[in-house]
Design a protein around this motif. Structure first.
Motif, PDB file in Angstrom:
ATOM      1  N   SER A  67      72.771  84.098 152.270  1.00 45.83           N
ATOM      2  CA  SER A  67      74.154  85.425 152.973  1.00 45.83           C
ATOM      3  C   SER A  67      73.887  85.852 154.632  1.00 45.83           C
ATOM      4  O   SER A  67      75.608  85.092 155.446  1.00 45.83           O
ATOM      5  CB  SER A  67      74.141  86.536 152.597  1.00 45.83           C
ATOM      6  N   GLY A  68      72.963  85.818 154.857  1.00 46.53           N
ATOM      7  CA  GLY A  68      72.770  86.031 156.299  1.00 46.53           C
ATOM      8  C   GLY A  68      72.421  85.075 157.078  1.00 46.53           C
ATOM      9  O   GLY A  68      73.648  85.103 158.450  1.00 46.53           O
ATOM     10  N   LEU A  69      71.974  84.184 156.640  1.00 44.99           N
ATOM     11  CA  LEU A  69      72.215  83.090 157.598  1.00 44.99           C
ATOM     12  C   LEU A  69      73.419  82.117 157.563  1.00 44.99           C
ATOM     13  O   LEU A  69      73.460  81.150 158.906  1.00 44.99           O
ATOM     14  CB  LEU A  69      70.904  81.452 156.973  1.00 44.99           C
ATOM     15  N   LEU A  70      74.473  82.419 156.675  1.00 45.15           N
ATOM     16  CA  LEU A  70      75.733  81.677 156.734  1.00 45.15           C
ATOM     17  C   LEU A  70      76.486  82.345 158.104  1.00 45.15           C
ATOM     18  O   LEU A  70      77.084  82.422 158.716  1.00 45.15           O
ATOM     19  CB  LEU A  70      76.506  81.888 155.449  1.00 45.15           C
ATOM     20  N   ALA A  71      76.378  84.225 157.781  1.00 44.12           N
ATOM     21  CA  ALA A  71      76.751  85.217 158.478  1.00 44.12           C
ATOM     22  C   ALA A  71      76.638  84.532 160.159  1.00 44.12           C
ATOM     23  O   ALA A  71      76.752  85.252 161.188  1.00 44.12           O
ATOM     24  CB  ALA A  71      76.323  86.124 158.588  1.00 44.12           C
ATOM     25  N   ALA A  72      75.270  84.370 160.350  1.00 41.73           N
ATOM     26  CA  ALA A  72      74.701  83.625 161.606  1.00 41.73           C
ATOM     27  C   ALA A  72      75.201  82.494 162.219  1.00 41.73           C
ATOM     28  O   ALA A  72      75.028  82.428 162.937  1.00 41.73           O
ATOM     29  CB  ALA A  72      73.495  83.576 161.854  1.00 41.73           C
ATOM     30  N   GLY A  73      76.299  81.713 161.332  1.00 40.33           N
ATOM     31  CA  GLY A  73      76.925  80.228 162.121  1.00 40.33           C
ATOM     32  C   GLY A  73      75.982  79.073 161.212  1.00 40.33           C
ATOM     33  O   GLY A  73      76.611  78.007 161.624  1.00 40.33           O
ATOM     34  N   ILE A  74      74.831  79.550 160.226  1.00 36.85           N
ATOM     35  CA  ILE A  74      74.412  78.240 160.096  1.00 36.85           C
ATOM     36  C   ILE A  74      74.600  77.455 158.770  1.00 36.85           C
ATOM     37  O   ILE A  74      75.701  78.083 157.889  1.00 36.85           O
ATOM     38  CB  ILE A  74      72.762  78.009 159.885  1.00 36.85           C
ATOM     39  N   ARG A  75      74.966  75.286 159.316  1.00 33.45           N
ATOM     40  CA  ARG A  75      76.058  75.248 157.995  1.00 33.45           C
ATOM     41  C   ARG A  75      75.096  73.956 157.813  1.00 33.45           C
ATOM     42  O   ARG A  75      75.614  72.942 157.339  1.00 33.45           O
ATOM     43  CB  ARG A  75      76.666  74.740 158.862  1.00 33.45           C
ATOM     44  N   HIS A  76      73.932  73.548 157.801  1.00 32.92           N
ATOM     45  CA  HIS A  76      72.844  73.008 157.959  1.00 32.92           C
ATOM     46  C   HIS A  76      71.087  73.193 157.630  1.00 32.92           C
ATOM     47  O   HIS A  76      71.087  73.779 158.219  1.00 32.92           O
ATOM     48  CB  HIS A  76      73.029  71.510 159.177  1.00 32.92           C
ATOM     49  N   PHE A  77      71.637  73.400 155.974  1.00 33.06           N
ATOM     50  CA  PHE A  77      69.792  74.124 155.756  1.00 33.06           C
ATOM     51  C   PHE A  77      69.303  72.614 155.253  1.00 33.06           C
ATOM     52  O   PHE A  77      69.336  71.918 154.177  1.00 33.06           O
ATOM     53  CB  PHE A  77      69.970  74.414 154.415  1.00 33.06           C
ATOM     54  N   SER A  78      67.386  72.763 155.814  1.00 26.32           N
ATOM     55  CA  SER A  78      66.620  71.400 155.209  1.00 26.32           C
ATOM     56  C   SER A  78      65.502  72.244 154.291  1.00 26.32           C
ATOM     57  O   SER A  78      64.872  72.719 155.170  1.00 26.32           O
ATOM     58  CB  SER A  78      65.814  70.687 156.644  1.00 26.32           C
ATOM     59  N   VAL A  79      65.266  71.541 152.923  1.00 24.53           N
ATOM     60  CA  VAL A  79      64.896  72.716 152.201  1.00 24.53           C
ATOM     61  C   VAL A  79      63.398  71.618 151.558  1.00 24.53           C
ATOM     62  O   VAL A  79      64.670  70.495 151.710  1.00 24.53           O
ATOM     63  CB  VAL A  79      65.355  73.358 151.093  1.00 24.53           C
ATOM     64  N   ALA A  80      62.900  72.266 151.326  1.00 27.08           N
ATOM     65  CA  ALA A  80      62.135  71.704 150.280  1.00 27.08           C
ATOM     66  C   ALA A  80      62.671  70.618 148.784  1.00 27.08           C
ATOM     67  O   ALA A  80      63.827  71.743 148.724  1.00 27.08           O
ATOM     68  CB  ALA A  80      60.666  72.709 149.566  1.00 27.08           C
ATOM     69  N   PRO A  81      62.542  69.980 148.465  1.00 28.33           N
ATOM     70  CA  PRO A  81      63.106  68.654 148.018  1.00 28.33           C
ATOM     71  C   PRO A  81      63.432  70.141 146.016  1.00 28.33           C
ATOM     72  O   PRO A  81      64.140  70.120 145.758  1.00 28.33           O
ATOM     73  CB  PRO A  81      62.877  67.915 147.445  1.00 28.33           C
ATOM     74  N   ALA A  82      62.527  71.151 145.585  1.00 22.98           N
ATOM     75  CA  ALA A  82      62.168  71.665 144.741  1.00 22.98           C
ATOM     76  C   ALA A  82      63.827  72.717 144.726  1.00 22.98           C
ATOM     77  O   ALA A  82      63.629  73.639 144.162  1.00 22.98           O
ATOM     78  CB  ALA A  82      61.325  71.852 144.618  1.00 22.98           C
ATOM     79  N   ARG A  83      63.345  72.908 145.875  1.00 23.72           N
ATOM     80  CA  ARG A  83      64.359  73.949 146.959  1.00 23.72           C
ATOM     81  C   ARG A  83      65.895  73.461 146.211  1.00 23.72           C
ATOM     82  O   ARG A  83      67.152  74.592 146.424  1.00 23.72           O
ATOM     83  CB  ARG A  83      64.379  74.805 147.625  1.00 23.72           C
ATOM     84  N   LEU A  84      66.315  72.359 146.213  1.00 23.88           N
ATOM     85  CA  LEU A  84      67.755  71.712 146.714  1.00 23.88           C
ATOM     86  C   LEU A  84      68.677  72.757 145.460  1.00 23.88           C
ATOM     87  O   LEU A  84      69.519  72.927 145.986  1.00 23.88           O
ATOM     88  CB  LEU A  84      68.313  70.697 146.080  1.00 23.88           C
ATOM     89  N   GLY A  85      68.337  72.517 144.602  1.00 21.99           N
ATOM     90  CA  GLY A  85      69.612  73.270 143.385  1.00 21.99           C
ATOM     91  C   GLY A  85      69.838  74.798 143.544  1.00 21.99           C
ATOM     92  O   GLY A  85      70.804  75.236 143.529  1.00 21.99           O
ATOM     93  N   ALA A  86      68.407  75.695 143.755  1.00 20.70           N
ATOM     94  CA  ALA A  86      68.595  77.159 144.128  1.00 20.70           C
ATOM     95  C   ALA A  86      70.234  77.037 145.421  1.00 20.70           C
ATOM     96  O   ALA A  86      70.190  78.037 145.060  1.00 20.70           O
ATOM     97  CB  ALA A  86      67.678  77.887 143.856  1.00 20.70           C
ATOM     98  N   ILE A  87      69.713  76.809 146.362  1.00 16.54           N
ATOM     99  CA  ILE A  87      69.639  76.742 147.549  1.00 16.54           C
ATOM    100  C   ILE A  87      71.813  76.368 147.049  1.00 16.54           C
ATOM    101  O   ILE A  87      72.184  76.849 147.489  1.00 16.54           O
ATOM    102  CB  ILE A  87      69.587  76.269 148.612  1.00 16.54           C
ATOM    103  N   ARG A  88      71.518  75.693 146.312  1.00 20.51           N
ATOM    104  CA  ARG A  88      73.435  74.963 146.244  1.00 20.51           C
ATOM    105  C   ARG A  88      73.968  75.543 145.611  1.00 20.51           C
ATOM    106  O   ARG A  88      74.466  76.307 145.616  1.00 20.51           O
ATOM    107  CB  ARG A  88      73.196  73.408 145.267  1.00 20.51           C
ATOM    108  N   SER A  89      73.481  76.545 145.063  1.00 21.16           N
ATOM    109  CA  SER A  89      74.012  77.564 143.397  1.00 21.16           C
ATOM    110  C   SER A  89      74.037  78.525 144.737  1.00 21.16           C
ATOM    111  O   SER A  89      75.324  79.295 144.324  1.00 21.16           O
ATOM    112  CB  SER A  89      72.839  77.706 142.047  1.00 21.16           C
ATOM    113  N   ALA A  90      73.195  78.785 145.335  1.00 23.63           N
ATOM    114  CA  ALA A  90      73.089  79.977 145.883  1.00 23.63           C
ATOM    115  C   ALA A  90      74.686  80.176 146.963  1.00 23.63           C
ATOM    116  O   ALA A  90      75.507  81.094 146.887  1.00 23.63           O
ATOM    117  CB  ALA A  90      72.142  80.967 147.196  1.00 23.63           C
TER     118      ALA A  90
END
Ligand code: PEP
Ligand code: MG
Length: 526
Positions: free
Chosen positions: A489-512
């Motif tokens: 929520s805070g990162l989207l509000a800061a204007g970020i539109r591209h996230f690079s994460v550990a492969p195991a985090r892809l699912g959780a971040i997509r859902s969020a």
């Protein structure tokens, strides 16, 4: 039966494991650079070993192969080679780089010569260069038995990477931090790990357990419920969709999801189609020795492997982020320097990597990222190095391409001044270091996780301002904050539109992300 003893610690990587304890000795400081005298001795002995290897090769080969090997041995015995390398060692160069520098000089001359035969000899010299280099730098890593639980004050990333985790095992650190380098490696390989356990009273070989979910160490784990001590297979939850890492917020804004890669083999289990590419490749975890840093061919092969996997998607390779709390064994004289500062202080390291990157760039959508940048002049200096190496490759007729060059934003001074960085083609926020330097806290120390938590409002405010200074250039985030659904929520509000994460985090971040609007507010009905 008596209950096993459970000690409270802090989770650093989820999962459960048990096995015999391997109680490590304290990590020795990295070896110092050899003096010029020991450098010369080391070189002589490495050349001797290489000659012996070649002689062995020559015995089992046909006459043509034998001629080539004979020529290589003759070259290795040529005193001009050792003299030229010796002069570089005398001038203060490390033995591996002195050898590489000398041989590269001869290789370039041969490559640019008129006759076909002479040009063909360049490959023989390249072979010799790499053979001696591997002898010079083949330092064995101090490994521990597969399947055991590593217990110690700290752990070197090289030890983690050299270990075979396929038989299970886990890590218990007396202190440590959840955003330390080994912790992030453990999460990316699904190795259970706890930190802050204090001095665990166990001995080598005694059975213990690690519960990375609850943050526990279980002593006398042989009596622990057997069903709960099996090593957890790496889990990435439900398989992510093949959407090329393109996700839409609830109100239809496009967001990209890329992956962070530490060691190159990590990507082999992930289909590229679930990602928008590699947003951060920490090259220092793939090149763990001075020898690797001097080895252009090895680097070229690693970068090509990543580009082949990505199949046209962007692959962002960060130049070596070594020094400070990421020591490269063999470099200790500049221990206060880290990242780009160290690369500029030891340009022979940067030049080898720049050449490997420029050559690999021909094979895909490569992007070079510079670590720990503080001032615009640092980006300009590295651009100049790339320009010079491109000129050299051109002169030798070696295919190459200069890709976009961007920078990590992980030093507060840089984040505040992004509009001044005219030389940067793109930016990626490294919130692990950014938070550390914002709150004057040491990343590998136990209290850092709490400090980092408290730093979130300041980090978000800084990111919001920094995004506005990027002048429309691509911007992403690759620090651990990007892999925490609570922070979306805070990162989207800061204007970020591209996230690079550990492969195991892809699912959780997509859902969020799909449950939020682009301004970070919750989607209606969510
Ligand atoms: C960071 O600092 O956030 C980052 C991504 O770099 P590293 O974790 O490798 O220091
Ligand atoms: Mg960093």
């Amino acid at each position: 039966m008596a209950e096993p003893l459970r000690l409270k610690a802090t989770s650093a990587s989820p999962g459960i494991a048990s096995g015999p304890a391997f109680v490590a000795e304290p990590v020795e400081p990295a070896a110092t650079i050899p003096s010029s005298v020991s450098g010369q001795v080391e070189l002589a002995s490495a050349i001797e070993t290489a000659i012996l290897e070649l002689q062995e090769l020559a015995t089992g080969t046909d006459p043509d192969g034998g001629d080539i090997v004979e020529f290589q041995i003759e070259v290795l015995r040529d005193p001009t080679l050792t003299e030229a390398t010796g002069a570089r060692i005398e001038a203060g160069e490390n033995v591996a780089f002195a050898w590489v520098g000398t041989l590269d000089g001869y290789i370039r001359e041969l490559e640019c010569s008129e006759g076909d035969q002479l040009r063909a000899r360049a490959v023989d010299l390249l072979d010799i260069k790499n053979r001696v280099l591997s002898v010079l730098t083949g330092t064995p890593v101090n490994d521990f038995p597969a399947g055991s639980i590593y217990v110690g004050k700290d752990m070197e990333p090289s030890r983690f990477l050299a270990h075979d985790w396929s038989a299970g095992g886990g890590i218990v650190l007396y202190a440590g931090s959840a955003v330390g380098h080994v912790a992030l490696l453990a999460r990316s390989r699904s190795v259970p790990m706890v930190i802050g356990a204090g001095r665990v009273a166990t001995a080598r070989g005694q059975y213990i357990g690690v519960d990375g979910d609850a943050g526990l160490v279980i002593l006398e784990a042989a009596r622990w419920n057997a069903t709960s001590v099996e090593h957890c297979a790496p889990s990435t939850g439900t398989a992510p969709p093949l959407d090329n890492g393109i996700v839409y917020t609830s109100d239809g804004t496009q967001v990209l999801l890329s992956v962070n890669v530490n060691a190159p083999e990590e990507i082999d289990a992930i289909p590229a189609e679930v990602t928008a590419g590699i947003g951060l490749m920490r090259s220092e975890f793939a090149l763990m020795s001075l020898g690797d840093a001097a080895n252009e061919e090895k680097q070229f092969a690693i970068y090509r492997h990543l580009l082949d996997w990505a199949d046209g998607r962007p692959v962002t390779i960060r130049m070596l982020d070594v020094g400070g709390d990421k020591p490269l064994p063999g470099i200790t004289e500049a221990s206060s320097l880290r990242g780009i500062r160290l690369l500029l202080a030891r340009p022979q390291i940067a030049r080898v990597q720049a050449r490997a990157l420029l050559r690999a760039a021909v094979f895909g959508n490569l992007r070079i990222m510079l670590p720990m940048v503080t001032f615009p002049s640092e980006v300009d200096a590295m651009r100049q190095i790339c320009r010079e190496e491109a000129g050299e490759l051109h002169r030798r007729g070696v295919p190459h391409r200069t890709p976009p060059i961007g920078m990590m934003v992980e030093v507060p001074a840089a984040a505040l001044m992004l509009d001044e960085f005219e030389g940067a083609d793109f930016f990626s926020f490294g919130t692990n270091d950014l938070a550390q330097y914002l709150v004057a806290s040491a990343r590998e120390e136990a209290g850092f996780s709490l400090d980092q938590e408290q730093a979130v409002p300041a980090v978000l405010r800084l990111l919001t301002q920094a995004v506005r200074l990027t002048g429309g250039r691509p911007v992403s985030i690759c620090g651990d904050m990007a892999g925490d659904p609570v922070r979306m929520s805070g990162l989207l509000a800061a204007g970020i539109r591209h996230f690079s994460v550990a492969p195991a985090r892809l699912g959780a971040i997509r859902s969020a992300l799909v449950g939020l609007n682009a301004d970070g507010t919750k989607a209606a009905g969510d």
